[in-house]
Design an enzyme around this catalytic site. Structure first.
Site, short mmCIF file in Angstrom:
data_model
loop_
_atom_site.label_atom_id
_atom_site.label_comp_id
_atom_site.label_asym_id
_atom_site.label_seq_id
_atom_site.Cartn_x
_atom_site.Cartn_y
_atom_site.Cartn_z
CB CYS A 1 -61.53 13.05 -81.83
SG CYS A 1 -60.40 12.29 -80.66
CG HIS B 1 -56.93 18.71 -57.39
ND1 HIS B 1 -56.57 17.55 -56.75
CD2 HIS B 1 -57.95 19.23 -56.67
CE1 HIS B 1 -57.33 17.37 -55.69
NE2 HIS B 1 -58.20 18.37 -55.63
#
Length: 149
Positions: free
Chosen positions: A66, A99
């Site tokens: 966006c 992670h």
């Protein structure tokens, strides 16, 4: 991998270039729109399409664009199983996958240029979740929060 890509009008100028890059890296691209520029379209609609593609296994990961990346990220994270983050640096783009099992990369097409966006997509798609015990434990906690706990 199957990679969904979607954008509103703010991300439209960057989407096709990134789709071509993703294909060149050997991935299948699932184009969820916008398919034409429409200055009054809304990012939550495209975030929903992205989230549903992830939820239904139609895509392994996604790239969502966006103007700033923020609105798309906020909206995408409302869908169960979506872990979307705005990343405008390569460390976050790969570390978020390694992670945190991030599965949707959000970017602001008004913030990053095409070359930086290309590097971000490469970092995101080249990364794998580590599976380390501490990362698995944290991911399970996030999933528990998502489930209302």
């Amino acid at each position: 991998m199957k990679i969904a890509i979607a954008c509103d009008h703010g991300g439209f100028p960057l989407k096709q270039e990134l789709a071509e890059l993703i294909k060149s890296l050997g991935h299948e691209v699932i184009d969820l729109g916008a398919h034409q520029y429409d200055k009054v379209d809304d990012y939550p609609d495209f975030a929903r399409y992205m989230g549903q593609a992830i939820q239904h296994g139609q895509a392994d990961r996604g790239v969502l664009l966006c103007g700033s990346g923020v609105g798309a990220s906020v909206a995408a994270n409302k869908l169960t199983g979506v872990r979307a983050a705005v990343c405008h640096d390569t460390y976050s783009a790969h570390q978020g996958v390694e992670h945190d099992a991030m599965n949707v990369l959000c970017m602001g097409a008004r913030i990053v240029g095409v070359e930086v966006a290309n590097e971000l997509v490469r970092a995101f798609l080249g990364a794998k979740f580590s599976g380390e015990e501490r990362h698995e434990r944290r991911l399970e906690k996030v999933k528990g929060m998502e489930a209302g706990g």
